[in-house]
Design a protein around this motif. Structure first.
Motif, PDB file in Angstrom:
ATOM      1  N   ASN A  26       0.826  -1.200   0.000  1.00 56.28           N
ATOM      2  CA  ASN A  26       0.000   0.000   0.000  1.00 56.28           C
ATOM      3  C   ASN A  26       0.867   1.259   0.000  1.00 56.28           C
ATOM      4  OD1 ASN A  26      -2.500  -1.526   0.343  1.00 56.28           O
ATOM      5  ND2 ASN A  26      -1.798  -1.890   2.437  1.00 56.28           N
ATOM      6  N   THR A  27       0.324   2.328  -0.557  1.00 57.82           N
ATOM      7  CA  THR A  27       0.999   3.623  -0.490  1.00 57.82           C
ATOM      8  C   THR A  27       0.982   4.117   0.945  1.00 57.82           C
ATOM      9  OG1 THR A  27       0.201   4.126  -2.714  1.00 57.82           O
ATOM     10  CG2 THR A  27       1.044   5.968  -1.408  1.00 57.82           C
ATOM     11  N   ARG A  28       2.121   4.695   1.386  1.00 52.71           N
ATOM     12  CA  ARG A  28       2.253   5.052   2.792  1.00 52.71           C
ATOM     13  C   ARG A  28       2.880   6.424   2.964  1.00 52.71           C
ATOM     14  NH1 ARG A  28       1.549   1.206   6.474  1.00 52.71           N
ATOM     15  NH2 ARG A  28       0.872  -0.810   5.629  1.00 52.71           N
ATOM     16  N   LEU A  29       2.606   7.020   4.125  1.00 53.36           N
ATOM     17  CA  LEU A  29       3.316   8.236   4.519  1.00 53.36           C
ATOM     18  C   LEU A  29       4.060   7.945   5.821  1.00 53.36           C
ATOM     19  CD1 LEU A  29       1.699   9.957   7.030  1.00 53.36           C
ATOM     20  CD2 LEU A  29       0.027  10.087   5.201  1.00 53.36           C
ATOM     21  N   LYS A  30       5.247   8.513   5.955  1.00 48.31           N
ATOM     22  CA  LYS A  30       6.143   8.175   7.050  1.00 48.31           C
ATOM     23  C   LYS A  30       5.719   8.812   8.376  1.00 48.31           C
ATOM     24  CE  LYS A  30      10.371   7.499   4.315  1.00 48.31           C
ATOM     25  NZ  LYS A  30      11.771   7.968   4.131  1.00 48.31           N
ATOM     26  N   ASN A  80       4.893  18.699  15.469  1.00 47.60           N
ATOM     27  CA  ASN A  80       4.699  20.011  14.836  1.00 47.60           C
ATOM     28  C   ASN A  80       4.624  19.920  13.314  1.00 47.60           C
ATOM     29  OD1 ASN A  80       4.858  21.365  17.400  1.00 47.60           O
ATOM     30  ND2 ASN A  80       7.099  21.129  17.286  1.00 47.60           N
ATOM     31  N   ALA A  81       4.393  18.731  12.775  1.00 53.76           N
ATOM     32  CA  ALA A  81       4.249  18.559  11.320  1.00 53.76           C
ATOM     33  C   ALA A  81       3.089  17.603  11.059  1.00 53.76           C
ATOM     34  CB  ALA A  81       5.543  18.025  10.707  1.00 53.76           C
ATOM     35  N   PRO A  82       1.842  18.105  11.107  1.00 54.26           N
ATOM     36  CA  PRO A  82       0.678  17.230  10.895  1.00 54.26           C
ATOM     37  C   PRO A  82       0.549  16.806   9.430  1.00 54.26           C
ATOM     38  CG  PRO A  82      -0.016  19.511  11.079  1.00 54.26           C
ATOM     39  CD  PRO A  82       1.464  19.494  11.384  1.00 54.26           C
ATOM     40  N   THR A  91      -6.946  14.283   9.899  1.00 54.06           N
ATOM     41  CA  THR A  91      -5.678  14.928  10.203  1.00 54.06           C
ATOM     42  C   THR A  91      -5.025  14.243  11.395  1.00 54.06           C
ATOM     43  OG1 THR A  91      -6.444  17.062   9.357  1.00 54.06           O
ATOM     44  CG2 THR A  91      -4.544  17.100  10.831  1.00 54.06           C
ATOM     45  N   PHE A  92      -3.764  13.857  11.227  1.00 61.10           N
ATOM     46  CA  PHE A  92      -2.982  13.233  12.295  1.00 61.10           C
ATOM     47  C   PHE A  92      -1.940  14.220  12.809  1.00 61.10           C
ATOM     48  CE2 PHE A  92      -4.426   9.654   9.761  1.00 61.10           C
ATOM     49  CZ  PHE A  92      -4.723   8.668  10.693  1.00 61.10           C
ATOM     50  N   PHE A  95      -0.868  10.334  19.756  1.00 60.57           N
ATOM     51  CA  PHE A  95      -1.374  10.823  18.477  1.00 60.57           C
ATOM     52  C   PHE A  95      -2.707  11.534  18.725  1.00 60.57           C
ATOM     53  CE2 PHE A  95       1.348   7.294  17.430  1.00 60.57           C
ATOM     54  CZ  PHE A  95       1.953   7.628  16.223  1.00 60.57           C
ATOM     55  N   THR A  96      -2.988  12.542  17.917  1.00 62.96           N
ATOM     56  CA  THR A  96      -4.298  13.187  17.913  1.00 62.96           C
ATOM     57  C   THR A  96      -4.885  13.040  16.518  1.00 62.96           C
ATOM     58  OG1 THR A  96      -3.608  14.796  19.592  1.00 62.96           O
ATOM     59  CG2 THR A  96      -5.567  15.323  18.301  1.00 62.96           C
ATOM     60  N   VAL A  97      -6.116  12.549  16.450  1.00 66.13           N
ATOM     61  CA  VAL A  97      -6.774  12.281  15.168  1.00 66.13           C
ATOM     62  C   VAL A  97      -8.037  13.132  15.081  1.00 66.13           C
ATOM     63  CG1 VAL A  97      -7.739  10.528  13.649  1.00 66.13           C
ATOM     64  CG2 VAL A  97      -5.893   9.919  15.234  1.00 66.13           C
TER      65      VAL A  97
END
Length: 608
Positions: free
Chosen positions: A78-82, A165-167, A183-184, A192-194
């Motif tokens: 799957n496509t992912r973000l780090k 500091n980088a959502p 938004t994470f 984590f805040t979702v």
């Protein structure tokens, strides 16, 4: 010390031995699970939402015929973000917007500096998949296809790497007038805040229900030892509940949930998730927000699932709505958990398993943690804690040791009374009580410190076994992990012989004595020599063997606990020896009384 009190101590000690022996010889069985079972489908429902189990993506549905994928293969599907923070490393899958890849960069699997970081969350397709999933459940005319779920393909709208500091923000358009975004954000530790948002451009009012899920495929590998809870933790209206994994299949079968489930309403101050011995993944709604907590086991899919279903949201045409929840995913560190509790997570410190003696374990660990901030070594901090405990109990111990010294001095006279009484136990008890009354001795006084030490010992055992601060914490030399047994062994002459010793967990490991257990046995023997011996020959023999039995039994206990017991024995010996000397009694380690005055007094009493 009369027979009744001796029997009490003996029964306590033997019960302790029986419990330990039972759990060493018959450890809890590991339940075999099939992590590859597929998930069932669940029909859409109206009104209050019923969520399906956290299903797998179509490209990675596991069937019994398939072999579990490697982690790298599953992550590449799957496509992912780090995710990159000072303490976490992982990624979020754009399929489902799942947080399903997380490692703890400050913790390793073993003491080896080159060993892998501890893996907390894993994607579907791997053994024991473990992940957090968010979404909206449909209501009214909406269908599951029109709201984001486990297999929704999200688009990255903001950011490329989640960091403090980088959502990052994901979006999904359902093609029917509803635009969803997620938004994470993450702090520098484990929270984590979702934030989930939906914009309604459909032209009609919509009603949907936000939720969060933490799911595990298959029962995870656990230590399975009775001293630690591993499973579901639920805080509901300020009351903590714990459910073991092997109890989840026994939950009531709820047809509406298509699973074995426990569903309850939480008015406020709640959170829910899974807690391992050292790690935890927990859904945390806002403290003032009511929600429905669900503990669920899906037999056909072998999925263990916890859910936080928030209140349904009505969105007028042209309006929008958003909800924010938090997710803790990381190590159960006391200091960090306390900081999150101070920031609004109600009673979050109870996520650490403090046990029945929580009124002792909590302050004991707080003091131990404080000492460690000063000393900088948990081993020496345990010894310092032992000194503090002994100082706190010293007034009581002083009276006890004075009484035990007198009992020791009366031993020859008690033996003669026993010989005269023969089998007449009533006469024996009467004459013993007369002797105690005449010499102003309380035979029970010596028992109380021993009885007080039992809950303190178990509380410290709980602290050392469960708190992550002791994990991989070194002391001196060969003791590199205070939460593990002493690695040295008498079986290979402490490394002099080129032979491996039994691994921890083996029934034969109990005979693999290290340096610390041997010192423990000697210290118990020395302390015992200052106490009056039982008049009964059988009891005397049992007490004589007890130090050596405990030496073998505790050989496989955590080094930190053995250090505590050694320190306690040595301090007790010094206190007792000094007090006996101050009272005019001069014992040696073989139990001989050298006070001529006292010996003369005893002889005169015998003549009378």
């Amino acid at each position: 010390m009369d027979d009744q009190n001796k029997n009490l101590i003996l029964a306590t000690a033997l019960s302790f031995l029986v419990i330990l022996g039972w759990f060493f010889i018959f450890p809890p069985e590991d339940v075999a699970v099939d992590p590859n079972a597929s998930s069932p489908s669940v029909a859409q429902t109206d009104g209050s939402a019923v969520l399906p189990p956290a299903t797998t993506a179509p490209t990675s549905i596991a069937t019994p015929a398939m072999v579990a994928e490697t982690r790298a293969t599953a992550l590449a599907e799957n496509t992912r973000l780090k995710i990159e923070t000072p303490r976490l490393n992982g990624s979020i899958s754009l399929t489902g917007g799942r947080l399903d890849d997380l490692s703890l960069t400050t913790y390793r699997e073993t003491l080896d500096a080159e060993s892998d970081n501890v893996t907390l969350l894993s994607p579907v397709g791997t053994d024991n998949a473990y992940y957090a999933l968010y979404g909206w459940a449909p209501s009214g005319t909406l269908t599951y296809e029109q709201v984001p779920g486990a297999n929704t393909q999200w688009t990255l709208a903001q950011g490329d790497t989640l960091a403090p500091n980088a959502p990052v923000t994901l979006t999904w358009d359902n093609g029917a007038g509803l635009l969803f975004s997620r938004t994470f954000t993450v702090d520098e530790n484990f929270m984590f805040t979702v934030t989930q948002k939906v914009e309604n451009a459909s032209g009609t009012a919509q009603r949907i229900q936000p939720y969060g899920i933490v799911a595990r495929h298959g029962e995870p590998e656990i230590e399975g030892f009775f001293i630690a809870h591993e499973g579901v933790v639920v805080m509901a209206d300020g009351v903590l509940s714990e459910i073991d994994y092997d109890d989840m299949p026994e939950l009531p079968n709820v047809a509406r949930e298509a699973a074995n489930a426990e569903v309850s309403e939480v008015g406020a101050n709640g959170w829910i998730g899974f807690a391992d011995k050292y790690w935890m993944t927990t859904l945390i709604p806002d403290g003032a927000t009511p929600f429905t907590s669900v503990v669920k086991y899906v037999p056909s899919a072998d999925i263990y699932q916890t859910e936080a279903r928030l209140q349904p949201v009505d969105i007028a045409a042209g309006a929008s709505a958003e909800v924010t929840t938090r997710l803790f995913a990381g190590a159960k560190e006391w200091e960090e958990i306390k900081s999150y509790e101070a920031n609004g997570v109600y009673n979050f410190i109870d996520s650490i398993d403090w046990g029945w003696f929580f009124f002792l374990t909590k302050p004991i660990f707080a003091v131990l943690h404080w000492l460690n901030t000063i000393i900088g070594n948990m081993g020496w901090s345990i010894i310092a804690l032992t000194l503090l405990i002994k100082a706190l109990l010293f007034p009581l111990a002083y009276k006890s040791y004075v009484s035990m010294a007198k009992m020791k001095e009366l031993q020859p006279r008690m033996e003669k009374i026993k010989e005269k009484a023969g089998d007449d136990r009533q006469k024996l008890q009467q004459e013993m009580m007369e002797l105690y009354k005449k010499e102003k001795v309380n035979p029970a006084a010596g028992c109380l410190p021993i009885l007080l030490q039992i809950p303190i010992f178990f509380s410290l055992y709980k602290v050392i076994f469960n708190t992550i601060e002791l994990r991989h914490a070194p002391w001196i030399g060969w003791i590199r992990d205070l939460s593990a047994p002493d690695p040295s062994s008498i079986l290979n002459l402490f490394g002099a012989l080129p032979y491996a010793t039994p691994e921890p967990g083996s029934i034969f490991f109990i005979f693999s004595l290290g340096v610390l257990p041997i010192i423990l046995g000697v210290s118990m023997w020395l302390q015992q020599k200052l106490n009056p011996a039982p008049t009964d020959a059988t009891q005397a023999m049992i007490f004589a063997w007890m130090p050596w039995v405990f030496m073998f039994m505790l050989g496989s206990f955590a080094s930190g606990l053995v250090i505590y017991w050694i320190a306690n024995n040595i301090i007790t010996f010094i206190q007792q020896y000094s007090i006996m000397r101050s009272q005019g009694y001069k014992p040696d380690i073989f139990g001989n009384i050298k006070s001529g005055f006292q010996r003369k007094k005893a002889t005169e009493g015998d003549k009378k």
